[in-house]
Motif scaffolding. Structure first.
Motif, short mmCIF file in Angstrom:
data_model
loop_
_atom_site.label_atom_id
_atom_site.label_comp_id
_atom_site.label_asym_id
_atom_site.label_seq_id
_atom_site.Cartn_x
_atom_site.Cartn_y
_atom_site.Cartn_z
N GLU A 1 26.33 41.20 36.18
CA GLU A 1 27.71 41.20 36.66
C GLU A 1 27.92 42.18 37.80
OE1 GLU A 1 29.86 39.03 36.14
OE2 GLU A 1 30.70 38.98 34.14
N TRP A 2 27.37 43.38 37.68
CA TRP A 2 27.63 44.44 38.65
C TRP A 2 26.55 44.56 39.72
CZ3 TRP A 2 32.21 46.77 39.07
CH2 TRP A 2 33.06 46.78 37.96
N ALA B 1 34.34 44.08 34.31
CA ALA B 1 33.80 42.95 35.08
C ALA B 1 34.62 41.69 34.81
CB ALA B 1 32.33 42.72 34.71
N GLU B 2 34.97 41.44 33.55
CA GLU B 2 35.79 40.28 33.21
C GLU B 2 37.19 40.42 33.81
OE1 GLU B 2 35.81 39.76 29.00
OE2 GLU B 2 33.80 38.89 28.94
N THR C 1 30.31 33.47 25.83
CA THR C 1 30.76 34.60 26.66
C THR C 1 30.11 35.90 26.21
OG1 THR C 1 32.64 35.22 25.25
CG2 THR C 1 33.02 33.49 26.91
N GLY D 1 39.89 36.91 40.42
CA GLY D 1 39.22 36.30 41.55
C GLY D 1 38.30 37.21 42.33
N ARG D 2 37.85 38.32 41.71
CA ARG D 2 36.98 39.28 42.40
C ARG D 2 35.60 39.24 41.76
NH1 ARG D 2 40.33 43.14 44.90
NH2 ARG D 2 38.48 43.72 46.10
N ASP D 3 34.59 39.41 42.60
CA ASP D 3 33.21 39.51 42.13
C ASP D 3 32.86 40.99 41.97
OD1 ASP D 3 30.49 39.55 41.69
OD2 ASP D 3 29.97 38.19 43.32
N PRO D 4 32.51 41.45 40.78
CA PRO D 4 32.19 42.87 40.60
C PRO D 4 31.14 43.38 41.58
CG PRO D 4 32.35 41.79 38.47
CD PRO D 4 32.42 40.70 39.52
N GLU E 1 31.16 29.36 29.76
CA GLU E 1 31.46 28.42 30.84
C GLU E 1 30.62 27.16 30.77
OE1 GLU E 1 30.81 30.58 34.41
OE2 GLU E 1 32.53 31.92 34.14
N ARG F 1 36.90 39.45 37.46
CA ARG F 1 36.68 38.01 37.64
C ARG F 1 37.96 37.22 37.35
NH1 ARG F 1 32.05 36.56 39.30
NH2 ARG F 1 30.14 37.76 38.87
#
Length: 429
Positions: free
Chosen positions: A228-229, A190-191, A355, A197-200, A381, A194
């Motif tokens: 995340e998924w 998942a990280e 994180t 630039g992709r969303d899982p 973040e 990201r």
């Protein structure tokens, strides 16, 4: 009886007979048990019912290592000739030296039965396209998992480890519905997405199957992976020396149930005294396995080191467990037992201020550690005031785990990620 809650009622007589037959010939087939039984003054006739299991001696991992050192390649506990072995796997312990595990054709078929039952319990079906992101070499979570998914009829994508680019390509093009990996890799991938630039969530996974290390049952860790998924996590639990997966989680249940059928007998014991513990809600203990019909490496009362808690009971009375750590990983701080995975769960609970990545820094090998426990954690973040975050983390660790910790915050990405099992401790000298 010792094991009625792990052995289904309808299987208990059959399991007793199978185990009695295995034990009858065991000293003649396996020199290690000829010696061990004689040392403890027991014989195969000592076992007449499942109540008698505690009368038999334990087998430990160190015994197996010593056995193989004395009689390579497979050891004095290997009960068949190498010509009967169709495949060899390996487990690695704290020494990092592999411990070989031989499998006959009948053993492999039993493994496939157990693993298939576990993944069906976890929600796998023939409609699934499964991205397998775990080792495919000597690791027992590789080829035996493939055999099980093929038995189920699912489409199996053997990506393996160290191939995240290929994993992304499979997600983009092959209609993947399920991911099978360690908990660490589910988070890592998942990280990885990201960072590019992709969303899982865009890949539409519907199932995440995890195992191979503690973590899948940690509430904060699971919540992060599912967020995340956008897919539910179910976990399995196994052991390289006994079977790849012996427990599987029914989706939506509070834990994993035993799925080994008639092939393995499971006990729960007190890890300090070795005495049996009733597998009732709230009970904790160490899992112990006895093989019922194993040909190559039949083990009697094998201490796994897996520490579990019984979270509840299924409708049929089967215990539902979570593994919260391994004896090999446990640290002792002023007499208090601490599992690194529990520290991780505290830190992950404060996401997105952290994180979730962390390591415990050790000046020397454990298990005994002088306080304070040195913990390195990444800020996230939205960390807010970092000094306040440190104080909160140290307070949570002390209140929940009863140990004093000194937390140091480091930037995101500072702590090394792993595509396989993640080490939660690091020697500093």
């Amino acid at each position: 009886m010792v094991t009625p809650s792990f052995v289904a009622v309808e299987d208990q007589d059959a399991v007793t007979e199978l185990l009695r037959a295995q034990l009858d010939g065991l000293p003649a087939r396996s020199p290690i048990y000829a010696d061990l039984f004689a040392e403890h003054g027991v014989t195969p006739s000592t076992f007449a019912s499942l109540d008698d299991l505690p009368k038999l001696p334990f087998t430990t991992k160190q015994m197996l290592r010593d056995s193989q050192a004395a009689a390579p390649p497979l050891g004095r506990h290997a009960a068949v000739d190498m010509t009967e072995v169709i495949r060899v796997h390996a487990s690695t312990g704290t020494t990092g030296k592999p411990s070989w595990v031989g499998v006959t054709r009948r053993d492999a078929a039993a493994w496939t039965d157990m693993v298939t039952r576990a993944f069906r319990t976890m929600g796998a079906s023939r409609e699934d396209v499964v991205l397998h992101a775990a080792g495919l070499t000597l690791f027992v979570g590789g080829l035996p998992i493939r055999d099980a998914f093929e038995r189920i009829g699912a489409t199996f994508l053997p990506i393996g480890t160290g191939a995240s680019e290929k994993a992304v390509l499979a997600l983009e093009t092959l209609g993947v519905t399920a991911l099978h990996s360690t908990p660490s890799y589910a988070r890592y991938l998942a990280e990885y997405l990201r960072a590019r630039g992709r969303d899982p969530k865009e890949f539409g996974l519907r199932k995440i199957f995890v195992g191979g290390e503690p973590g899948g049952g940690e509430p904060a860790f699971r919540q992060l992976v599912e967020q995340e998924w956008g897919a539910p996590v179910t976990e399995g639990l196994g052991n390289a020396d006994m079977a790849p997966v012996l427990f599987g989680e029914v989706p939506g249940s509070p834990g994993m149930r035993f799925t080994g059928g008639r092939h393995v007998v499971v006990e729960l014991i007190d890890p300090e005294s070795g005495e049996p513990v009733a597998a009732e809600p709230g009970a904790t203990g160490e899992l112990v396995y006895t093989s019922v019909d194993r040909e190559c490496c039949p083990l009697v009362r094998f201490r796994t080191g897996d520490r579990v808690v019984v979270n509840g009971l299924a409708d049929d009375g089967a215990p539902l467990i979570r593994c919260y750590g391994r004896t090999d990983d446990m640290l002792i701080v002023l007499g208090v037992n601490v599992f690194p995975s529990a520290i991780r769960d505290v830190i992950q609970a404060l996401h997105p201020r952290t994180t979730g990545a962390m390591q415990i820094l050790l000046a020397e090998d454990g298990p005994r550690v002088e306080p304070p426990l040195r913990v390195e954690a990444e800020w996230g973040e939205q960390p807010g005031d970092r000094d306040e975050l440190v104080r909160e983390l140290e307070g949570l660790i002390r209140s929940r785990l009863s140990v004093r910790a000194a937390v140091t915050l480091v930037p995101p990405g500072s702590i090394e990620r792993s595509e396989a099992k993640t080490r939660l401790t690091r020697r500093t000298s």
